[in-house]
Design an enzyme around this catalytic site. Sequence first.
Site, PDB file in Angstrom:
ATOM      1  N   HIS A  80       0.825  -1.213   0.000  1.00 24.25           N
ATOM      2  CA  HIS A  80       0.000   0.000   0.000  1.00 24.25           C
ATOM      3  C   HIS A  80       0.859   1.264   0.000  1.00 24.25           C
ATOM      4  CE1 HIS A  80       0.967   0.924   4.174  1.00 24.25           C
ATOM      5  NE2 HIS A  80       0.825  -0.369   4.424  1.00 24.25           N
ATOM      6  N   GLU A  86      -2.801  -7.047   7.422  1.00 21.76           N
ATOM      7  CA  GLU A  86      -1.462  -6.926   8.003  1.00 21.76           C
ATOM      8  C   GLU A  86      -1.360  -7.762   9.275  1.00 21.76           C
ATOM      9  OE1 GLU A  86       1.566  -6.883   7.970  1.00 21.76           O
ATOM     10  OE2 GLU A  86       2.211  -4.811   7.725  1.00 21.76           O
TER      11      GLU A  86
END
Length: 177
Positions: A8, A80
Amino acid sequence: MTLYLVRHGETDWNLENRIQGDSDIPLNQTGILQAKEVKDKLKDIAFDLCYTSPLERAYKTAQIIIEGKCPIISVPELIERDFGKIEGNPITSEQSKKYWNYQLNSSDDEVEPVRHLLDRTRNFLIKLLQEHRNQTILIVTHGSTLRALHYNITGYQTTEDFMKFQVQNCQIFQYEI
């Protein structure tokens, strides 16, 4: 299968060198610009599908890159790593060594053990291969998750120094599997 893995774009916590784990921290303006640069770099790739983490920073990065050209599927396997009680703290090399040690496999401070992270990403890759053989797939995820995917694709030893593979915001990796 051709896989493109992208981390990201930048967040304020990245700038502050803080552990963001599964906290839902949004992209900052630099992160949005980084995602647009990736979109330009990958504009000629015909993706069949995009998989992403459900966290906003990854999902928004995927939306910017894909720009409606293929479906985006959010899956929990790409979230994550859960950094438990150390989330939000500054990143230290001691923590990295401890929590990326395969043999130690520490879950101190409620951190997701490295073996669990490697297992969940390996299981995701197995499913991906079964369902999308001969396709071109984009995966937008996070630093730790991308590192685990990388090592599952390339292989690793139980004594591996997982930290030697560094991942920058909006960095692109390509694999043929």
